[in-house]
Design a protein around this motif. Sequence first.
Motif, PDB file in Angstrom:
ATOM      1  N   LEU A 113       0.835  -1.205   0.000  1.00  0.00           N
ATOM      2  CA  LEU A 113       0.000   0.000   0.000  1.00  0.00           C
ATOM      3  C   LEU A 113       0.870   1.255   0.000  1.00  0.00           C
ATOM      4  O   LEU A 113       0.621   2.188  -0.771  1.00  0.00           O
ATOM      5  CB  LEU A 113      -0.935  -0.015   1.209  1.00  0.00           C
ATOM      6  CG  LEU A 113      -1.901   1.154   1.323  1.00  0.00           C
ATOM      7  CD1 LEU A 113      -2.895   1.124   0.171  1.00  0.00           C
ATOM      8  CD2 LEU A 113      -2.626   1.097   2.657  1.00  0.00           C
ATOM      9  N   ALA A 114       1.908   1.273   0.836  1.00  0.00           N
ATOM     10  CA  ALA A 114       2.801   2.431   0.882  1.00  0.00           C
ATOM     11  C   ALA A 114       3.525   2.603  -0.452  1.00  0.00           C
ATOM     12  O   ALA A 114       3.655   3.732  -0.955  1.00  0.00           O
ATOM     13  CB  ALA A 114       3.814   2.265   2.012  1.00  0.00           C
ATOM     14  N   THR A 116       2.451   1.654  -3.392  1.00  0.00           N
ATOM     15  CA  THR A 116       1.461   2.114  -4.361  1.00  0.00           C
ATOM     16  C   THR A 116       1.206   3.611  -4.215  1.00  0.00           C
ATOM     17  O   THR A 116       1.117   4.335  -5.211  1.00  0.00           O
ATOM     18  CB  THR A 116       0.138   1.336  -4.194  1.00  0.00           C
ATOM     19  OG1 THR A 116       0.412  -0.064  -4.298  1.00  0.00           O
ATOM     20  CG2 THR A 116      -0.892   1.746  -5.226  1.00  0.00           C
ATOM     21  N   ILE A 117       1.109   4.055  -2.990  1.00  0.00           N
ATOM     22  CA  ILE A 117       0.879   5.491  -2.745  1.00  0.00           C
ATOM     23  C   ILE A 117       2.066   6.310  -3.238  1.00  0.00           C
ATOM     24  O   ILE A 117       1.894   7.326  -3.920  1.00  0.00           O
ATOM     25  CB  ILE A 117       0.596   5.741  -1.254  1.00  0.00           C
ATOM     26  CG1 ILE A 117      -0.776   5.167  -0.882  1.00  0.00           C
ATOM     27  CG2 ILE A 117       0.658   7.228  -0.925  1.00  0.00           C
ATOM     28  CD1 ILE A 117      -1.074   5.171   0.600  1.00  0.00           C
ATOM     29  N   ILE A 118       3.273   5.873  -2.928  1.00  0.00           N
ATOM     30  CA  ILE A 118       4.469   6.597  -3.366  1.00  0.00           C
ATOM     31  C   ILE A 118       4.555   6.606  -4.892  1.00  0.00           C
ATOM     32  O   ILE A 118       4.863   7.631  -5.509  1.00  0.00           O
ATOM     33  CB  ILE A 118       5.731   5.983  -2.732  1.00  0.00           C
ATOM     34  CG1 ILE A 118       5.745   6.271  -1.229  1.00  0.00           C
ATOM     35  CG2 ILE A 118       7.002   6.507  -3.391  1.00  0.00           C
ATOM     36  CD1 ILE A 118       6.816   5.531  -0.465  1.00  0.00           C
ATOM     37  N   SER A 120       2.044   6.345  -6.994  1.00  0.00           N
ATOM     38  CA  SER A 120       0.975   7.209  -7.497  1.00  0.00           C
ATOM     39  C   SER A 120       1.369   8.676  -7.405  1.00  0.00           C
ATOM     40  O   SER A 120       1.134   9.449  -8.340  1.00  0.00           O
ATOM     41  CB  SER A 120      -0.315   6.985  -6.706  1.00  0.00           C
ATOM     42  OG  SER A 120      -0.745   5.663  -6.821  1.00  0.00           O
ATOM     43  N   ILE A 121       1.961   9.054  -6.293  1.00  0.00           N
ATOM     44  CA  ILE A 121       2.396  10.443  -6.138  1.00  0.00           C
ATOM     45  C   ILE A 121       3.469  10.784  -7.167  1.00  0.00           C
ATOM     46  O   ILE A 121       3.450  11.854  -7.780  1.00  0.00           O
ATOM     47  CB  ILE A 121       2.899  10.685  -4.701  1.00  0.00           C
ATOM     48  CG1 ILE A 121       1.727  10.634  -3.716  1.00  0.00           C
ATOM     49  CG2 ILE A 121       3.630  12.020  -4.581  1.00  0.00           C
ATOM     50  CD1 ILE A 121       2.128  10.631  -2.262  1.00  0.00           C
ATOM     51  N   THR A 122       4.401   9.861  -7.402  1.00  0.00           N
ATOM     52  CA  THR A 122       5.454  10.086  -8.386  1.00  0.00           C
ATOM     53  C   THR A 122       4.874  10.242  -9.787  1.00  0.00           C
ATOM     54  O   THR A 122       5.265  11.146 -10.536  1.00  0.00           O
ATOM     55  CB  THR A 122       6.467   8.922  -8.360  1.00  0.00           C
ATOM     56  OG1 THR A 122       6.954   8.759  -7.023  1.00  0.00           O
ATOM     57  CG2 THR A 122       7.627   9.168  -9.294  1.00  0.00           C
ATOM     58  N   CYS A 124       1.832  11.180 -10.567  1.00  0.00           N
ATOM     59  CA  CYS A 124       1.094  12.449 -10.624  1.00  0.00           C
ATOM     60  C   CYS A 124       2.045  13.620 -10.824  1.00  0.00           C
ATOM     61  O   CYS A 124       1.768  14.526 -11.612  1.00  0.00           O
ATOM     62  CB  CYS A 124       0.267  12.645  -9.357  1.00  0.00           C
ATOM     63  SG  CYS A 124      -1.168  11.562  -9.268  1.00  0.00           S
TER      64      CYS A 124
END
Length: 190
Positions: A113-114, A116-118, A120-122, A124
Motif C-alpha cells: 500500500l505504501a 502504491t501510494i508513493i 501514485s504520487i510520483t 502524478c
Amino acid sequence: MSDLSTILLIYIFISDKKRMAFSVLAAAVVLFHFINRADCQITPPRPKPCTAHSTCETCVRNAKCLWCLSNDSCTEYPEVSVLPSPSVCKLSEARWGLCWVNFEALLIAMAVLAGTIILSITVCCCCCCCCKRRRSGPDRDEETLARKREEISQNAEERKVKSKAKHDEIRRKYGLIVDSDHPYSKFEND
C-alpha cells in the motif's frame, strides 16, 4: 442562589470606580469555580495487562497487546522495535489488530500500500510536469504563428506602399494628381 448570579447582582450595585477591581475578582472566582469542577472528573479505569487476556479477540482489542498463536498467549507489543523479535513470537504466528490477519501478511500489505501510494504520487508529479511542458509547447507555436502573421502584414504593407507609389506616378504622368514639385503649382491653386 448560585455563585455566578450573586456576583452579577453585586456588580450591578457597585460604583464605576470599583467595577474594575471587582471585575478582576469576579473573573478569579469564576475561574476557580470551573477549575474545581474539572478536578472532580473521574479518570477512566486502567486497561487490563496483556497477560490477563485469554482469547485472541480480547487480546487484540488493546493496541499494546500481541497474540501469539504458537503458544496461545497474549504479550506486550514491543514498543522499542517495530517488529516483534522471534523470541516473543514468529511473524507468521503473531496477530495484532485482527485475529484472522497474521502480522507478516499485515506488514506485506502495508508495504504494498505504501509503495502504491508513493508510486501514485510520483506518477502524478511526472504528469503535472509533462502537462506544463505541453502547455509551453503551444505557446511556442503561438509565437511562431504571431511572427508569421507579423511578417505577412509587413509584406502586405510594403506591397500597398509600392502599389500606391505606382498609382501616384501614373496619376502624375496623366495630370490626375496635383504635383507639389511642379514650379507653377502655387499659381494653379489660387
